[in-house]
Design a protein around this motif. Structure first.
Motif, PDB file in Angstrom:
ATOM      1  N   SER A  80      46.487  26.944  56.478  1.00 59.43           N
ATOM      2  CA  SER A  80      46.474  27.987  55.458  1.00 59.43           C
ATOM      3  C   SER A  80      46.823  27.409  54.089  1.00 59.43           C
ATOM      4  O   SER A  80      46.212  27.777  53.069  1.00 59.43           O
ATOM      5  N   ASN A 109      43.785  25.480  52.805  1.00 57.56           N
ATOM      6  CA  ASN A 109      42.680  26.345  52.375  1.00 57.56           C
ATOM      7  C   ASN A 109      42.919  26.954  50.993  1.00 57.56           C
ATOM      8  O   ASN A 109      41.967  27.200  50.242  1.00 57.56           O
ATOM      9  N   SER A 110      44.183  27.208  50.643  1.00 60.01           N
ATOM     10  CA  SER A 110      44.479  27.848  49.354  1.00 60.01           C
ATOM     11  C   SER A 110      44.838  26.841  48.254  1.00 60.01           C
ATOM     12  O   SER A 110      44.954  27.232  47.093  1.00 60.01           O
ATOM     13  N   ALA A 111      45.027  25.560  48.605  1.00 64.18           N
ATOM     14  CA  ALA A 111      45.423  24.553  47.619  1.00 64.18           C
ATOM     15  C   ALA A 111      44.204  24.051  46.840  1.00 64.18           C
ATOM     16  O   ALA A 111      43.086  24.043  47.366  1.00 64.18           O
ATOM     17  N   ASP A 152      52.755  29.350  49.532  1.00 62.07           N
ATOM     18  CA  ASP A 152      52.288  30.662  49.103  1.00 62.07           C
ATOM     19  C   ASP A 152      51.272  31.157  50.123  1.00 62.07           C
ATOM     20  O   ASP A 152      50.068  31.138  49.912  1.00 62.07           O
ATOM     21  N   ALA A 153      51.787  31.582  51.259  1.00 53.69           N
ATOM     22  CA  ALA A 153      50.924  32.000  52.367  1.00 53.69           C
ATOM     23  C   ALA A 153      51.430  33.320  52.928  1.00 53.69           C
ATOM     24  O   ALA A 153      52.594  33.669  52.796  1.00 53.69           O
ATOM     25  N   THR A 154      50.526  34.028  53.565  1.00 55.50           N
ATOM     26  CA  THR A 154      50.864  35.335  54.121  1.00 55.50           C
ATOM     27  C   THR A 154      51.850  35.201  55.274  1.00 55.50           C
ATOM     28  O   THR A 154      51.801  34.251  56.068  1.00 55.50           O
ATOM     29  N   THR A 186      51.160  21.065  47.195  1.00 55.72           N
ATOM     30  CA  THR A 186      51.328  21.990  46.070  1.00 55.72           C
ATOM     31  C   THR A 186      52.531  21.678  45.194  1.00 55.72           C
ATOM     32  O   THR A 186      52.665  22.254  44.117  1.00 55.72           O
ATOM     33  N   SER A 242      53.534  21.478  52.377  1.00 55.47           N
ATOM     34  CA  SER A 242      53.496  22.279  51.166  1.00 55.47           C
ATOM     35  C   SER A 242      53.930  21.454  49.955  1.00 55.47           C
ATOM     36  O   SER A 242      53.320  21.537  48.872  1.00 55.47           O
TER      37      SER A 242
END
Length: 453
Positions: free
Chosen positions: A305, A308-310, A414-416, A408, A404
């Protein structure tokens, strides 16, 4: 003694179900991934497809192998401990330690051969599904034919057999070392301390996991998906180390929850606390797969996750078009290991609870009602679920936080939180449902009949 082992299997089939299922499912996992090596060695396989198939077989299959070995040894340990009175009785009538040990190993060998043989057909289908998945995601060429041959059979059967026999030897050593009188006493008094070898192994696994976490931060800052090389391993090694410390962890969590359980549960709460304290080793065997399930699933899913968002990393050595292959690899890893661990949770808890049928019958004969027995088992399940979720979550931290930071620059991703809630809920439901379901079935037997068994 081998003949006695065969007769024991014939007349006590239910007692070997947990060990059989662990070996059967483990053989399917190992064979399915080993079949990718047979496929890679086939005719007409291009270099890219061969590399993908080999990587998938060695990386995912390798981790599957570690978990399978751990699971088989864990269930073998539970099986031998449950039969402590039988081992003590054999010694009291003249059986030598070597004969008892040979009987245990013989039983394990027979179960392993049967499990591996029955796993061949399911493994053939599972391996074919793996190949189709790789082809559907364009990681392997469509024209490649599936192979299931010498690698799948030799590795699958060999690993299952060696894991079973090795686990039987390890778990039988304590029983065979004791004299008859000492063994009879040990049936009712559990060993309170972990062995030195187990402690050393647990510390070693924890150290390997921490080392992987440190390497992730130190070597892979701004290296993108490259950091998964060490981060992905961290939670697996660390969770295994925590699982080996399960007897200590059970006692620690029980000490914290003892007051609330006694206050809220009354007599059932008091009995639950005392049972967990007096049966630490049995409870530890059930706790291990819960820690593994929670730690590995949480660590791997949050790592993916975060990726995928980084934003894209300039220092990565892996081309963007290969990122999909790695994502698929991660989901296969977490899917395979999580499903296997989840089944192991159910398998171990059902076996451990069903074995207590006589104990439940005795409680009912002295005045406990069936609801009180179920309440007691439910509270024991709460202790196991709480311990498994807590320490499994700790095990996942060595993957999530370092990855992380590397990707980042932030410690907290910063994940759900939905991923974590889903994993924790699944672990808790599996634990409580397995305990209560097996207990409900066990108390259906009349109390007098249960005690006479």
């Amino acid at each position: 003694m081998f003949g006695l082992a065969v007769r024991s299997l014939r007349h006590r089939t239910g007692g070997f179900v947990a060990s059989f299922l662990s070996m059967f499912l483990g053989a399917i996992v190992v064979m399915a991934f080993a079949a990718l090596l047979d496929t890679a060695a086939g005719a007409g396989v291009d270099d890219v497809s061969e590399e993908t198939l080999t990587t998938m077989a060695l990386v995912v299959g390798g981790w599957g192998l570690v978990i399978v070995l751990f699971a088989v040894i864990s269930t073998m340990t539970l099986s031998v401990r449950q039969r402590a009175s039988e081992m003590a009785l054999l010694k009291s009538i003249g059986a030598t330690p070597f004969q008892v040990g040979r009987m245990i190993v013989g039983e394990a060998a027979v179960v392993a051969v049967a499990a591996a043989a029955l796993a061949i057909l399911p493994a053939l289908g599972a391996g074919r599904l793996l190949l189709e998945m790789l082809q559907n995601t364009d990681q392997v060429a469509d024209g490649i034919s599936y192979g299931f041959g010498s690698a799948a059979l030799s590795i699958g059967v060999g690993v299952t057999f060696l894991a079973a026999v090795g686990g039987a030897i390890v778990t039988a050593r304590r029983s065979t070392r004791m004299g008859a009188k000492e063994a009879m006493t040990a049936v009712t008094i559990e060993q309170s301390r972990m062995t030195r070898k187990r402690t050393i192994a647990a510390i070693a696994f924890l150290a390997i996991g921490l080392n992987c976490a440190i390497l992730t931060v130190a070597l892979f800052e701004d290296k993108g998906i490259d950091a998964m090389q060490t981060a992905g391993q961290a939670s697996i090694w660390f969770s295994i180390g925590l699982a080996l410390f399960a007897p200590v962890l059970v006692r620690a969590v029980t000490a914290v929850l003892a007051g609330p359980l006694r206050l809220l549960g009354g007599t059932s709460g008091y009995l639950a606390v005392e049972n967990v304290r007096r049966r630490t080793q049995h409870m530890a065997g059930a706790l291990m797969p819960i820690i593994l399930f929670t730690g590995i699933a949480t660590g791997t899913l949050y790592m993916q996750s975060i990726e995928n968002s980084a934003p894209p990393a300039v220092g990565s050595s892996i081309p963007p078009d290969e990122a999909q292959a790695i994502e698929t690899l991660n989901f296969v890893v977490v899917g395979m290991l999580s499903v296997f661990a989840a089944i192991l949770v159910i398998n171990t808890l059902v076996a451990a609870t069903t074995y207590r049928r006589r104990e439940f019958g005795q409680q009912r004969l002295v005045g406990s009602t069936p609801p009180q027995v179920l309440s007691m088992v439910g509270m024991e399940g709460v202790v196991l679920a709480a311990a498994g979720v807590l320490f499994g979550s700790i095990g996942s931290i060595v993957t999530v936080f370092p990855y992380s930071l590397a990707r980042t620059g932030e410690l907290l991703p910063d994940a759900t939180i939905g991923i974590y809630v889903g994993i924790v809920s699944t672990a808790a439901v599996l634990t409580l449902a397995s305990c209560l379901g097996a207990a409900r079935k066990a108390i259906r037997v009349p109390a007098v009949q249960a005690v006479a068994v």
